[in-house]
Design a protein around this motif. Structure first.
Motif, PDB file in Angstrom:
ATOM      1  N   ILE A  12       0.612  -1.042  -0.063  1.00 54.61           N
ATOM      2  CA  ILE A  12      -0.073  -0.505   0.422  1.00 54.61           C
ATOM      3  C   ILE A  12       0.575   0.965   0.110  1.00 54.61           C
ATOM      4  O   ILE A  12       0.625   2.220  -0.668  1.00 54.61           O
ATOM      5  CB  ILE A  12      -0.741  -0.101   1.523  1.00 54.61           C
ATOM      6  CG1 ILE A  12      -1.774  -0.979   1.463  1.00 54.61           C
ATOM      7  CG2 ILE A  12      -2.087   1.038   0.970  1.00 54.61           C
ATOM      8  CD1 ILE A  12      -2.650  -1.406   2.122  1.00 54.61           C
ATOM      9  N   HIS A  13       2.069   1.258   1.140  1.00 52.82           N
ATOM     10  CA  HIS A  13       2.987   2.349   0.750  1.00 52.82           C
ATOM     11  C   HIS A  13       3.419   3.211  -0.412  1.00 52.82           C
ATOM     12  O   HIS A  13       4.041   3.435  -1.151  1.00 52.82           O
ATOM     13  CB  HIS A  13       3.848   2.166   2.274  1.00 52.82           C
ATOM     14  CG  HIS A  13       3.324   2.397   3.058  1.00 52.82           C
ATOM     15  ND1 HIS A  13       3.425   3.464   4.533  1.00 52.82           N
ATOM     16  CD2 HIS A  13       2.273   1.738   4.309  1.00 52.82           C
ATOM     17  CE1 HIS A  13       2.846   3.411   5.249  1.00 52.82           C
ATOM     18  NE2 HIS A  13       2.150   2.839   4.931  1.00 52.82           N
ATOM     19  N   GLY A  14       3.919   1.308  -1.439  1.00 53.81           N
ATOM     20  CA  GLY A  14       4.069   1.700  -2.644  1.00 53.81           C
ATOM     21  C   GLY A  14       4.037   2.473  -3.320  1.00 53.81           C
ATOM     22  O   GLY A  14       4.158   3.245  -3.894  1.00 53.81           O
ATOM     23  N   MET A  15       2.640   1.954  -3.291  1.00 51.41           N
ATOM     24  CA  MET A  15       1.284   2.891  -4.151  1.00 51.41           C
ATOM     25  C   MET A  15       1.086   4.505  -3.816  1.00 51.41           C
ATOM     26  O   MET A  15       1.077   5.684  -4.660  1.00 51.41           O
ATOM     27  CB  MET A  15       0.289   2.384  -4.289  1.00 51.41           C
ATOM     28  CG  MET A  15       0.296   1.134  -5.437  1.00 51.41           C
ATOM     29  SD  MET A  15      -1.375   0.468  -4.788  1.00 51.41           S
ATOM     30  CE  MET A  15      -2.062   0.040  -3.594  1.00 51.41           C
ATOM     31  N   GLY A  16       1.934   4.720  -2.900  1.00 53.80           N
ATOM     32  CA  GLY A  16       1.301   6.472  -2.077  1.00 53.80           C
ATOM     33  C   GLY A  16       2.894   6.793  -2.623  1.00 53.80           C
ATOM     34  O   GLY A  16       2.921   8.196  -2.717  1.00 53.80           O
TER      35      GLY A  16
END
Length: 207
Positions: free
Chosen positions: A119-123
């Motif tokens: 999820i953080h990677g997409m951020g």
């Protein structure tokens, strides 16, 4: 080489920027239950998070996956809150027992870090895409940016462990108190981000 260093610095600055403290909060929550003596466990945990966000950072930056930016901005503080809540179940181990004891098994925590890393990677990719614009060659900037993220992440982890060492080994504070205070502060800040999220407000209003 100059462009590589520029994107490396941008990655480092992005994750360590106090203005965008959501990723910092996640790393703090992830490491709050560990001490300097447990650096190997922390390394594995951070590696799991790294693998997760590296996968989606690459896929999203290369536009191989699509998602709602607003939804990701809501999910990130949710991952922070969940991680902080799991810390509340921390139980201080006995001197001759294992160095860490939690209600969830260590492998479960690693899976949690890996999953939330996705999820953080997409951020992270939202920011990188805005920097790249219409630039055609993005593999090198992607690599440099990701390395910069990791360097910044290691700095945050080192600071958390250094503070923990000072309070627990020098000041002799209780470890459980440290975990609960840090996790409580992080949980409160994450909850504030969730409550004030515009996408959540629109969803609740049926827009």
């Amino acid at each position: 080489m100059e462009d590589f260093l520029i994107y490396l610095r941008l990655g480092f600055d992005h994750i360590t920027d106090p203005g965008g403290y959501d990723h910092i909060l996640f790393v703090i929550a992830l490491c709050a239950v560990y001490t300097v003596q447990q650096w190997r466990q922390v390394l594995i945990l951070v590696t799991a998070f790294t693998i997760g966000h590296s996968i989606t950072l690459a896929l999203a930056t290369l536009q191989l996956i699509k998602y709602k930016t607003e939804l990701i901005e809501l999910l990130i503080p949710i991952t922070i809150l969940i991680t902080a809540i799991t810390n509340f179940f921390f139980r201080e181990s006995k001197p001759r027992g294992p160095v860490i004891s939690q209600s969830s098994t260590p492998i479960g925590r690693y899976i949690l870090a890996l999953s939330f890393g996705l999820i953080h990677g997409m951020g992270f990719s939202n920011y990188l895409r805005s920097l790249l614009g219409r630039e055609a060659a993005i593999v090198q900037p992607l690599l440099a940016f990701n390395i910069g993220l990791e360097l910044g992440q290691l700095v945050i982890v080192s600071l958390v462990l250094a503070v923990a060492y000072f309070l627990l080994d020098i000041v002799k504070s209780r470890r459980l108190r440290w975990v609960l205070i840090v996790s409580g502060v992080v949980a409160g800040m994450a909850l504030s981000l969730i409550i004030n999220n515009e996408y959540l407000h629109e969803f609740m209003q049926g827009k």
